[in-house]
Design a protein around this motif. Structure first.
Motif, short mmCIF file in Angstrom:
data_model
loop_
_atom_site.label_atom_id
_atom_site.label_comp_id
_atom_site.label_asym_id
_atom_site.label_seq_id
_atom_site.Cartn_x
_atom_site.Cartn_y
_atom_site.Cartn_z
N VAL A 75 23.62 -12.44 59.69
CA VAL A 75 22.38 -11.68 59.43
C VAL A 75 22.68 -10.21 59.16
CG1 VAL A 75 21.87 -11.16 61.86
CG2 VAL A 75 20.00 -11.34 60.20
N THR A 76 23.71 -9.68 59.79
CA THR A 76 24.10 -8.29 59.52
C THR A 76 24.54 -8.14 58.07
OG1 THR A 76 24.80 -7.96 61.82
CG2 THR A 76 25.70 -6.44 60.17
N ARG A 77 25.27 -9.13 57.57
CA ARG A 77 25.72 -9.12 56.18
C ARG A 77 24.52 -9.21 55.23
NH1 ARG A 77 29.35 -12.49 56.87
NH2 ARG A 77 28.29 -14.40 56.22
N LEU A 78 23.51 -9.98 55.60
CA LEU A 78 22.31 -10.11 54.78
C LEU A 78 21.63 -8.75 54.57
CD1 LEU A 78 20.08 -11.90 53.43
CD2 LEU A 78 19.01 -12.03 55.70
N PHE A 79 21.48 -7.99 55.63
CA PHE A 79 20.86 -6.67 55.52
C PHE A 79 21.77 -5.69 54.78
CE2 PHE A 79 17.95 -8.41 58.51
CZ PHE A 79 16.80 -7.62 58.46
N SER A 80 23.07 -5.78 55.07
CA SER A 80 24.02 -4.87 54.42
C SER A 80 24.03 -5.06 52.91
CB SER A 80 25.42 -5.11 54.99
OG SER A 80 26.38 -4.31 54.35
N GLU A 81 23.92 -6.32 52.46
CA GLU A 81 23.91 -6.60 51.02
C GLU A 81 22.65 -6.06 50.34
OE1 GLU A 81 24.35 -10.80 51.01
OE2 GLU A 81 26.54 -10.76 51.21
N ASN A 82 21.63 -5.77 51.16
CA ASN A 82 20.40 -5.18 50.64
C ASN A 82 20.32 -3.68 50.95
OD1 ASN A 82 18.28 -7.38 49.56
ND2 ASN A 82 19.53 -8.31 51.18
N GLY A 83 21.48 -3.10 51.30
CA GLY A 83 21.56 -1.66 51.54
C GLY A 83 20.90 -1.20 52.82
N LEU A 84 20.80 -2.07 53.81
CA LEU A 84 20.12 -1.73 55.06
C LEU A 84 21.05 -1.91 56.26
CD1 LEU A 84 16.78 -3.63 54.33
CD2 LEU A 84 17.11 -1.15 54.25
N LEU A 85 20.85 -1.05 57.25
CA LEU A 85 21.64 -1.12 58.48
C LEU A 85 20.81 -1.81 59.56
CD1 LEU A 85 24.15 -0.33 60.14
CD2 LEU A 85 22.97 1.83 60.70
N LEU A 86 21.32 -2.90 60.07
CA LEU A 86 20.61 -3.69 61.08
C LEU A 86 21.09 -3.29 62.47
CD1 LEU A 86 18.70 -5.99 61.88
CD2 LEU A 86 20.61 -7.58 61.54
N GLU A 87 20.19 -2.73 63.25
CA GLU A 87 20.50 -2.33 64.62
C GLU A 87 19.46 -2.96 65.55
OE1 GLU A 87 22.76 1.94 64.19
OE2 GLU A 87 20.57 1.98 64.36
N PRO A 88 19.82 -4.03 66.23
CA PRO A 88 18.85 -4.72 67.08
C PRO A 88 18.45 -3.90 68.30
CG PRO A 88 21.04 -5.59 67.45
CD PRO A 88 21.16 -4.65 66.28
N GLU A 89 17.24 -4.14 68.74
CA GLU A 89 16.77 -3.48 69.96
C GLU A 89 17.28 -4.22 71.20
OE1 GLU A 89 12.42 -2.65 71.90
OE2 GLU A 89 12.83 -1.82 69.94
N ILE A 90 17.40 -5.55 71.06
CA ILE A 90 17.85 -6.38 72.18
C ILE A 90 18.95 -7.33 71.70
CG2 ILE A 90 17.17 -8.11 73.90
CD1 ILE A 90 14.31 -7.04 73.69
N GLU A 91 20.01 -7.46 72.47
CA GLU A 91 21.08 -8.42 72.19
C GLU A 91 21.13 -9.45 73.32
OE1 GLU A 91 24.76 -6.40 71.69
OE2 GLU A 91 24.25 -5.59 69.73
N LEU A 92 21.20 -10.71 72.95
CA LEU A 92 21.20 -11.78 73.94
C LEU A 92 22.34 -12.76 73.67
CD1 LEU A 92 17.35 -12.45 73.93
CD2 LEU A 92 18.63 -11.23 75.68
N GLY A 93 22.63 -13.61 74.65
CA GLY A 93 23.77 -14.51 74.53
C GLY A 93 23.45 -15.96 74.31
#
Length: 295
Positions: free
Chosen positions: A205-223
């Motif tokens: 999903v990070t690559r998906l946003f990066s390919e659209n010129g966007l930086l993905l920074e989640p508010e919450i990370e889970l396992g």
């Protein structure tokens, strides 16, 4: 090293107490048995049998040799029995590695079916991210890995499983995101909930946003995917999950799919094993189960 066949003749002669009975079991002539015993005695430099009116009996030296040869035959018989059990699935073990979500939402039905067919085969599951599963496989800690593709590694054989489709979901709090097209840029104005950074899903999903010129920074990370689902349901934000794994929640209205204006490529589940390393009978059967039509 003495020819093993000589020990076989010795063992059966001692076991039956008769040259003729040993010859019958070995499908050879009695003179051939006598010759083999004489050859073994000459090689070892010891007399192993004494003739009696009833046949032959072991000398003191022969009894010592027999105690060891008998153990060897017992181990050989045990090994043959164990191999027969493995061939007939009356025992054995499979070690499978995968993420919590793949184990629960993808593997579980196959594990249930396999256990019904082969109840005596022990199944051990090892959880981890894709890099961890690959590492476990190369170290011999697991037989089979279940991961998301693509995965490129010359040491691995990758069999393709089912196709899966990822999507963004949210609970009733942000239901408006499911009513019309939402751009990736707009989606970033909402709280984003993602897997930890070393997971294949997160990298995807990070690559998906990066390919659209966007930086993905989640508010919450889970396992775990279960937490991703629950956090979205109770209103913490928007989660990125595999659509097939939340079919129930989407159907009952506890989750809503976010309708984004970008295409999320589908991926496949990969069944990975080590190249040039034969699988056990049980592991081969389980892989065949995963590859069977309709899987």
């Amino acid at each position: 090293m003495v020819n093993f066949e000589l020990y076989k003749v010795f063992y059966l002669t001692a076991k039956t107490g008769s040259l003729s009975k040993a010859a019958k079991e070995l499908y050879i002539t009695q003179p051939s048995v006598s010759h083999s015993i004489k050859l073994l005695e000459d090689t070892l430099g010891l007399q192993l049998f004494a003739r009696t009116s009833k046949g032959v009996e072991l000398t003191k030296e022969g009894a010592v040799l027999f105690s060891y040869i008998e153990q060897a035959y017992n181990f050989i018989s045990l090994a043959e029995e164990k191999l027969s059990e493995l061939r007939n699935f009356s025992s054995g073990e499979i070690k499978i590695g995968g993420s919590d979500s793949l184990c629960k939402h993808y593997l579980l039905p196959f594990l249930e079916s396999f256990h019904v067919q082969y109840p005596h085969v022990q199944i051990n599951l090892v959880h981890g991210t894709t890099p961890e599963i690959v590492k476990h496989l190369k170290e011999g800690k697991i037989d089979i890995g279940i991961v998301r593709t693509p995965i490129l590694d010359d040491q691995l054989q990758v069999r393709e499983g089912i196709t899966i489709q990822d999507c963004f979901v949210t609970g009733p709090k942000y239901r408006e995101l499911s009513l019309g097209k939402v751009s990736l840029a707009k989606l970033l104005t909402y709280p984003i909930i993602l897997f930890s950074s070393n997971s294949s899903s997160r990298k995807f999903v990070t690559r998906l946003f990066s390919e659209n010129g966007l930086l993905l920074e989640p508010e919450i990370e889970l396992g775990s995917v279960d937490l991703l689902i629950e956090f979205a349901k109770i209103g913490f934000g928007v989660s990125f999950v595999t659509k097939e794994f939340v079919a129930k929640e989407l159907a009952d209205g506890s989750l809503f799919e976010v309708n984004i204006d970008a295409t999320i490529p589908s991926t496949k589940i990969g069944i990975i094993t080590l190249k040039n390393m034969p699988l056990s009978t049980a592991a081969s059967a389980f892989v065949a189960e995963l590859e069977s039509p309709g899987s």
